[in-house]
Design an enzyme around this catalytic site. Structure first.
Site, PDB file in Angstrom:
ATOM      1  N   CYS A 157       0.790  -1.233   0.000  1.00 19.43           N
ATOM      2  CA  CYS A 157       0.000   0.000   0.000  1.00 19.43           C
ATOM      3  C   CYS A 157       0.826   1.289   0.000  1.00 19.43           C
ATOM      4  O   CYS A 157       0.487   2.231  -0.735  1.00 19.43           O
ATOM      5  CB  CYS A 157      -1.021  -0.009   1.134  1.00 19.43           C
ATOM      6  SG  CYS A 157      -0.498  -0.834   2.643  1.00 19.43           S
ATOM      7  N   ARG A 186       7.277 -11.092   5.692  1.00 19.62           N
ATOM      8  CA  ARG A 186       6.795 -10.839   7.052  1.00 19.62           C
ATOM      9  C   ARG A 186       7.503 -11.795   7.994  1.00 19.62           C
ATOM     10  O   ARG A 186       7.585 -12.995   7.727  1.00 19.62           O
ATOM     11  CB  ARG A 186       5.268 -11.003   7.131  1.00 19.62           C
ATOM     12  CG  ARG A 186       4.531 -10.001   6.262  1.00 19.62           C
ATOM     13  CD  ARG A 186       3.026 -10.161   6.317  1.00 19.62           C
ATOM     14  NE  ARG A 186       2.376  -9.238   5.382  1.00 19.62           N
ATOM     15  CZ  ARG A 186       1.073  -9.208   5.124  1.00 19.62           C
ATOM     16  NH1 ARG A 186       0.274 -10.052   5.763  1.00 19.62           N
ATOM     17  NH2 ARG A 186       0.578  -8.359   4.255  1.00 19.62           N
ATOM     18  N   GLN A 204       1.119 -11.950  -2.894  1.00 19.94           N
ATOM     19  CA  GLN A 204      -0.284 -11.638  -2.654  1.00 19.94           C
ATOM     20  C   GLN A 204      -0.852 -10.945  -3.881  1.00 19.94           C
ATOM     21  O   GLN A 204      -0.175 -10.127  -4.496  1.00 19.94           O
ATOM     22  CB  GLN A 204      -0.387 -10.715  -1.430  1.00 19.94           C
ATOM     23  CG  GLN A 204      -1.808 -10.423  -0.989  1.00 19.94           C
ATOM     24  CD  GLN A 204      -1.832  -9.779   0.390  1.00 19.94           C
ATOM     25  OE1 GLN A 204      -1.673 -10.441   1.393  1.00 19.94           O
ATOM     26  NE2 GLN A 204      -2.021  -8.480   0.426  1.00 19.94           N
ATOM     27  N   ASP A 206      -2.248  -8.410  -4.532  1.00 22.41           N
ATOM     28  CA  ASP A 206      -2.514  -7.167  -3.822  1.00 22.41           C
ATOM     29  C   ASP A 206      -3.142  -6.145  -4.772  1.00 22.41           C
ATOM     30  O   ASP A 206      -2.641  -5.907  -5.864  1.00 22.41           O
ATOM     31  CB  ASP A 206      -1.193  -6.613  -3.279  1.00 22.41           C
ATOM     32  CG  ASP A 206      -1.346  -6.014  -1.900  1.00 22.41           C
ATOM     33  OD1 ASP A 206      -2.493  -5.917  -1.439  1.00 22.41           O
ATOM     34  OD2 ASP A 206      -0.326  -5.641  -1.295  1.00 22.41           O
ATOM     35  N   HIS A 208      -5.180  -2.122  -4.809  1.00 22.13           N
ATOM     36  CA  HIS A 208      -5.587  -0.916  -4.081  1.00 22.13           C
ATOM     37  C   HIS A 208      -6.425  -0.034  -4.992  1.00 22.13           C
ATOM     38  O   HIS A 208      -6.036   0.238  -6.128  1.00 22.13           O
ATOM     39  CB  HIS A 208      -4.363  -0.163  -3.561  1.00 22.13           C
ATOM     40  CG  HIS A 208      -3.624  -0.917  -2.500  1.00 22.13           C
ATOM     41  ND1 HIS A 208      -2.541  -1.711  -2.783  1.00 22.13           N
ATOM     42  CD2 HIS A 208      -3.853  -1.026  -1.162  1.00 22.13           C
ATOM     43  CE1 HIS A 208      -2.118  -2.269  -1.666  1.00 22.13           C
ATOM     44  NE2 HIS A 208      -2.901  -1.877  -0.672  1.00 22.13           N
ATOM     45  N   LYS A 289     -12.299  -3.929   8.053  1.00 21.10           N
ATOM     46  CA  LYS A 289     -12.167  -4.774   6.863  1.00 21.10           C
ATOM     47  C   LYS A 289     -13.272  -5.816   6.820  1.00 21.10           C
ATOM     48  O   LYS A 289     -13.917  -6.132   7.830  1.00 21.10           O
ATOM     49  CB  LYS A 289     -10.811  -5.469   6.849  1.00 21.10           C
ATOM     50  CG  LYS A 289     -10.543  -6.350   8.066  1.00 21.10           C
ATOM     51  CD  LYS A 289      -9.191  -7.050   7.972  1.00 21.10           C
ATOM     52  CE  LYS A 289      -8.947  -7.945   9.184  1.00 21.10           C
ATOM     53  NZ  LYS A 289      -7.761  -8.780   9.040  1.00 21.10           N
ATOM     54  N   HIS A 353      -8.153  -1.461   0.244  1.00 23.78           N
ATOM     55  CA  HIS A 353      -7.187  -2.545   0.067  1.00 23.78           C
ATOM     56  C   HIS A 353      -7.986  -3.812  -0.243  1.00 23.78           C
ATOM     57  O   HIS A 353      -8.952  -4.110   0.452  1.00 23.78           O
ATOM     58  CB  HIS A 353      -6.379  -2.793   1.337  1.00 23.78           C
ATOM     59  CG  HIS A 353      -5.748  -1.574   1.943  1.00 23.78           C
ATOM     60  ND1 HIS A 353      -4.383  -1.375   1.978  1.00 23.78           N
ATOM     61  CD2 HIS A 353      -6.301  -0.495   2.569  1.00 23.78           C
ATOM     62  CE1 HIS A 353      -4.125  -0.240   2.596  1.00 23.78           C
ATOM     63  NE2 HIS A 353      -5.271   0.318   2.970  1.00 23.78           N
TER      64      HIS A 353
END
Length: 500
Positions: A157, A186, A204, A206, A208, A289, A353
């Site tokens: 992000c 991570r 991921q 991912d 946005h 979320k 997200h």
């Protein structure tokens, strides 16, 4: 004349095993058993099959391995990489449908960025710090300066915020949707690492979405539809929706801002028509979320997809777009007042997200166990194998030619760039007997087995066994078909393109 012989058998046996005595008389044989009470209700049923384990299947099907030199970082082998790439390719096609533009962003950023985004304060324990071991390559003249410290990204992000901030934006440009498959890191606790489900390095899907306040509910509706399309294609489910609200601590923003964000998600969930529940205090540190909780074939639940609403990060990065009547725009309202619309100003976008698969590696683990190693053709890392009746030159030549046609590489060597079919086609031209090669191909999970022998060489045909394919009208058990390779190519390409 009728002499009888009695044999007593007294081997050393455990206390609850049956004791047997045989009495033989000419052609007759009598048996009696004495069992302990624990056997009184015994049955002959086989024990239930243990649930599929992606770690065992991953070894059996040569999908991935691990190394002590990089704990928590799965190494995808060729078969595993094929599945991974097909999942990513499938999503990329859906990105066209849902309006996402793919971007590629750095793996490391300076700590100053993570401080600005709030990750360093709220997520620092889960991050890796990267520094140079060479003072001569330092970014700063001061020893130990934070300017020299970097962080491996755990999320995309902040990088996507930098992209949004790189240009002037108008309300007419929104929504803007970015997608990113860059690897993330991570720092998971070593004792929690497991296969593909708990890892330190992963990918991921991912995404946005930078949108106007008035567009929130529509964007979330589209994202929920995206989830439905993907999970129905994989035949995964059922799944449920859960709204995760503000944590008790470790969050950014005010309680009022969180309440507004949570109410926006509640309206979107109500509009979806699906049932949903609330997970109090389980939101991300920057916003509430929606979690998609998937139930697998063994009844276990897994959090996979997520949709997160964020009013904080755009403010931290001072993001803005130009809009008329900015006060109305911030509230998600539209005014027809000409005087109000004559005014224009910067408004902070809302950031959504979203991850549909979540971690691609974790989803692979769920799919491995869901299919129990029996892949649908389009995902199968072993789609087609060509086995030869013998290893004579004409037979092997026809097998190689059929492989080239099925893989889309049969054009002239000096011709234009080939367009491969993306099918995976192997050849077994060993000197072993044909039944043995066919049996091995089936045990390895090949979807289609093609046989080539001397009788087919004059006509250039092949014999096709598609009994390994699910729900195929041509896949009746034991049914073989004679065809030319180009016809098989069209049949299999159609199957792969329709995700069967």
């Amino acid at each position: 004349m009728f002499a009888r012989r009695v044999v007593r058998i007294r081997p050393h046996i455990s206390i609850c095993a049956p004791r047997t005595r045989n009495v033989e008389s000419s052609s007759l044989k009598y048996q009696w058993h004495r069992s302990c009470s624990s056997h009184a209700h015994s049955t002959s049923k086989l024990p239930p099959k243990p649930p599929a384990d992606h770690r065992q299947l991953g070894v059996q099907q040569e999908l991935f391995t691990t190394s002590i030199y990089s704990p928590g970082s799965p190494i995808l082998l060729p078969n595993g990489a094929r599945i991974f790439n097909r999942l990513v390719e499938f999503l990329r096609k859906q990105y066209v449908r849902y309006g996402f533009d793919e971007v590629i962003t750095p793996t490391i950023y300076k700590k100053a960025l993570w401080r600005k985004s709030g990750h360093l304060e709220n997520y620092g324990d889960d991050m890796y710090t990267v520094t140079s071991s060479s003072p001569s390559r330092s970014d700063s003249s001061k020893a130990g300066d934070e300017e020299d410290e970097y962080g491996l990204k755990p999320m995309n992000c902040p990088g996507h915020c930098l992209i949004f901030a790189s240009q002037r934006r108008s309300y007419r440009h929104l929504p803007i949707r970015y997608a990113d498959f860059s690897p993330l890191h991570r720092n998971e606790i070593s004792g929690a690492l497991s296969g593909l489900t708990r890892v330190r390095r992963f990918h991921q899907d991912d995404g946005h979405i930078f949108c106007r306040p008035i567009q929130i509910e529509e964007e979330i509706r589209k994202t929920l539809d995206f989830v439905r399309v993907v999970y129905s294609t994989f035949k995964l489910g059922p799944y449920r929706l859960a709204l995760s609200t503000r944590p008790a601590d470790h969050y950014i923003g005010t309680a009022e801002e969180w309440e507004g964000a949570e109410n926006a998600l509640k309206r979107a969930l109500d509009a979806s028509g699906q049932e949903w529940t609330v997970n109090e205090g389980d939101g991300a540190f920057y916003g509430p979320k929606i979690d998609i909780i998937l139930r697998d074939s063994d009844g276990k639940e897994h959090q996979t997809a997520t949709i997160q609403l964020d009013f904080q990060l755009p403010k931290r990065f001072e993001l803005g777009y130009l809009a008329p009547a900015p006060e109305f725009e911030r509230r998600g309202e539209i005014t027809t007042d000409a005087e109000k619309r004559a005014e224009s100003g910067l408004v902070a976008p809302v950031l959504i997200h979203r991850a549909v698969l979540g971690s691609v590696e974790r989803l692979m683990a769920l799919l491995i166990e869901h299919y129990d190693g029996k892949w649908p053709f389009w995902l199968n890392p072993r789609q087609v194998i060509i086995v030869t009746v013998n290893d004579s030159e004409p037979v092997v030549g026809l097998a190689t030619s059929a492989q080239d046609i099925l893989m889309g590489r049969d054009g002239p060597a000096d011709g234009p760039v080939v367009t491969p079919s993306q099918l995976i086609v192997d050849i077994d031209d060993s000197q072993r007997r044909l039944p043995l090669k066919v049996r091995e191909a089936k045990s390895k999970g090949y979807g289609v087995i093609v046989t080539v022998g001397p009788k087919q060489v004059p006509n250039g045909t092949i014999t096709v066994d598609m009994s390994g394919l699910e729900s195929s009208s041509s896949a009746k058990k034991g049914q073989l078909q004679e065809m030319v390779p180009k016809d098989l190519l069209e049949l299999l390409r159609s199957r792969a393109e329709s995700y069967q």
